[in-house]
Design an enzyme around this catalytic site. Structure first.
Site, PDB file in Angstrom:
ATOM      1  N   TYR A  25       0.831  -1.215   0.000  1.00 16.07           N
ATOM      2  CA  TYR A  25       0.000   0.000   0.000  1.00 16.07           C
ATOM      3  C   TYR A  25       0.865   1.265   0.000  1.00 16.07           C
ATOM      4  CZ  TYR A  25      -3.660   3.242   1.629  1.00 16.07           C
ATOM      5  OH  TYR A  25      -4.540   4.289   1.758  1.00 16.07           O
ATOM      6  N   LYS A  31       1.184   4.214  -2.911  1.00 15.29           N
ATOM      7  CA  LYS A  31       0.892   5.632  -2.673  1.00 15.29           C
ATOM      8  C   LYS A  31       2.118   6.507  -2.943  1.00 15.29           C
ATOM      9  CE  LYS A  31      -3.430   5.079  -1.515  1.00 15.29           C
ATOM     10  NZ  LYS A  31      -4.519   5.573  -2.391  1.00 15.29           N
TER      11      LYS A  31
HETATM   12  P1  NAI Z   1     -13.255   2.545   0.954  1.00 21.19           P
HETATM   13  O1  NAI Z   1     -12.777   1.125   0.950  1.00 21.19           O
HETATM   14  O2  NAI Z   1     -14.273   2.946   1.954  1.00 21.19           O
HETATM   15  O3  NAI Z   1     -13.811   2.923  -0.510  1.00 21.19           O
HETATM   16  C1  NAI Z   1     -13.115   2.589  -1.686  1.00 21.19           C
HETATM   17  C2  NAI Z   1     -14.084   2.510  -2.843  1.00 21.19           C
HETATM   18  O4  NAI Z   1     -13.335   2.182  -4.033  1.00 21.19           O
HETATM   19  C3  NAI Z   1     -15.143   1.410  -2.667  1.00 21.19           C
HETATM   20  O5  NAI Z   1     -16.420   1.910  -2.969  1.00 21.19           O
HETATM   21  C4  NAI Z   1     -14.711   0.333  -3.669  1.00 21.19           C
HETATM   22  O6  NAI Z   1     -15.785  -0.442  -4.182  1.00 21.19           O
HETATM   23  C5  NAI Z   1     -14.027   1.172  -4.752  1.00 21.19           C
HETATM   24  N1  NAI Z   1     -13.087   0.380  -5.557  1.00 21.19           N
HETATM   25  C6  NAI Z   1     -12.224  -0.571  -5.123  1.00 21.19           C
HETATM   26  N2  NAI Z   1     -11.554  -1.118  -6.149  1.00 21.19           N
HETATM   27  C7  NAI Z   1     -11.995  -0.497  -7.275  1.00 21.19           C
HETATM   28  C8  NAI Z   1     -11.696  -0.647  -8.659  1.00 21.19           C
HETATM   29  N3  NAI Z   1     -10.792  -1.546  -9.083  1.00 21.19           N
HETATM   30  N4  NAI Z   1     -12.332   0.160  -9.551  1.00 21.19           N
HETATM   31  C9  NAI Z   1     -13.250   1.063  -9.129  1.00 21.19           C
HETATM   32  N5  NAI Z   1     -13.575   1.242  -7.829  1.00 21.19           N
HETATM   33  C10 NAI Z   1     -12.974   0.451  -6.914  1.00 21.19           C
HETATM   34  O7  NAI Z   1     -11.919   3.435   1.080  1.00 21.19           O
HETATM   35  P2  NAI Z   1     -11.730   4.935   1.618  1.00 21.19           P
HETATM   36  O8  NAI Z   1     -11.278   4.871   3.015  1.00 21.19           O
HETATM   37  O9  NAI Z   1     -12.882   5.774   1.252  1.00 21.19           O
HETATM   38  O10 NAI Z   1     -10.449   5.370   0.751  1.00 21.19           O
HETATM   39  C11 NAI Z   1     -10.529   6.139  -0.440  1.00 21.19           C
HETATM   40  C12 NAI Z   1      -9.125   6.506  -0.858  1.00 21.19           C
HETATM   41  O11 NAI Z   1      -8.478   7.240   0.171  1.00 21.19           O
HETATM   42  C13 NAI Z   1      -8.219   5.296  -1.145  1.00 21.19           C
HETATM   43  O12 NAI Z   1      -7.379   5.567  -2.240  1.00 21.19           O
HETATM   44  C14 NAI Z   1      -7.432   5.170   0.126  1.00 21.19           C
HETATM   45  O13 NAI Z   1      -6.195   4.524  -0.099  1.00 21.19           O
HETATM   46  C15 NAI Z   1      -7.238   6.630   0.491  1.00 21.19           C
HETATM   47  N6  NAI Z   1      -6.910   6.853   1.886  1.00 21.19           N
HETATM   48  C16 NAI Z   1      -7.761   6.496   2.893  1.00 21.19           C
HETATM   49  C17 NAI Z   1      -7.421   6.727   4.207  1.00 21.19           C
HETATM   50  C18 NAI Z   1      -8.315   6.373   5.352  1.00 21.19           C
HETATM   51  O14 NAI Z   1      -7.885   6.573   6.501  1.00 21.19           O
HETATM   52  N7  NAI Z   1      -9.533   5.891   5.119  1.00 21.19           N
HETATM   53  C19 NAI Z   1      -6.126   7.327   4.560  1.00 21.19           C
HETATM   54  C20 NAI Z   1      -5.309   7.666   3.426  1.00 21.19           C
HETATM   55  C21 NAI Z   1      -5.700   7.437   2.152  1.00 21.19           C
END
Ligand code: NAI
Length: 246
Positions: A154, A158
């Protein structure tokens, strides 16, 4: 309403941070393409956006597959004839210690978090170059700057996304296209909901603002980078982490 009549596409916006970004862009007047692999989520968020009086288009596409990405952008251009903002948000985790991490865990995470952003950026570049304008915002992570034990895949994805941000900014800048990254810290979503209470407490202890971030905290930074106030900002990483990394 400074994004009125613009068209934005947010990958992985069926829930979590992506959903908050899609809603915030719509709140500022943008029409929004809601991409996700989960059809029901994409449709629900699109319906929520339409209630706000702007257009929404749910698109089910796996961003790791170039054919699906190309078809998604073709469908967007067929419907709106423009694409002004791309937010590469979709991301996944498959944590494990380096010694135990399988090749598949490495490949899967890199495919979504890094290759997916590359494929979407490549697909959006042509219409943006033609229009001589565009905003690309990549959702990275503070661990892309610091590394993190248990997240070799991961954090590498990033860190790679931050390098992709800077390369894109350099290649497309002369045509009025900016590309920046937002690096969130600990944000409360389903992704971080899997953490143990102990890991959560440990993380919060390192946050000067003393609370976990909310998806809306990240969305605010994206709206700024997509808006007129950020016209002269490109190739940057904006950290949204309550001061955890400084
Ligand atoms: P989440 O898991 O709640 O949502 C991710 C969404 O992306 C889901 O709806 C999923 O179905 C969709 N997804 C997954 N694979 C996919 C694909 N191949 N094609 C299209 N859509 C796809 O994650 P969250 O927490 O909302 O994270 C969003 C972004 O923020 C990610 O890139 C994550 O790495 C980043 N992030 C999150 C943090 C956190 O603390 N939650 C911290 C730092 C970064």
């Amino acid at each position: 309403m400074h994004l009125k009549d613009q068209v934005a596409l947010v990958t992985g916006s069926g829930r979590g941070i992506g959903q908050a970004i899609a809603l915030a862009l719509a709140e500022h007047g943008a029409n929004v393409v809601v991409n996700d692999v989960v059809e029901e989520s994409a449709e629900q968020v699109a319906a929520q956006i339409e209630e706000m009086g702007v257009a929404a288009m749910p698109v089910v596409a796996d961003i790791t597959c170039e054919d699906e990405v190309k078809a998604m952008f073709t469908a967007v251009m067929d419907r709106f004839d423009q694409i002004d903002i791309l937010v590469n948000n979709a991301g996944i985790t498959q944590d494990n210690l380096l010694m135990r991490m399988s090749e598949e865990q490495w490949d899967t995470v890199l495919a979504v978090n890094l290759k997916g952003a590359f494929l979407c950026t490549k697909a959006v570049a042509r219409p943006m170059l033609k229009a001589r304008r565009g905003r690309i915002v990549n959702i990275a992570s503070v661990v892309g700057l610091t590394g993190n034990a248990g997240q070799a895949n991961y954090s590498s994805s990033k860190g790679g996304l931050i390098a992709l941000t800077k390369s894109t900014a350099q290649e497309l800048g002369s045509r009025g296209i900016t590309c920046n990254a937002v690096a969130p810290g600990f944000i409360e979503t389903e992704m971080t909901g899997r953490l143990s209470d102990e890991a959560r407490e440990q993380m919060l202890g390192r946050v000067p603002l003393g609370r976990p971030g909310q998806p809306e905290d990240v969305a605010g930074a994206v709206v700024f980078l997509a808006g007129p106030g950020a016209a002269y900002i490109t190739g940057q990483v904006l950290i949204v982490d309550g001061g955890m990394v400084m």
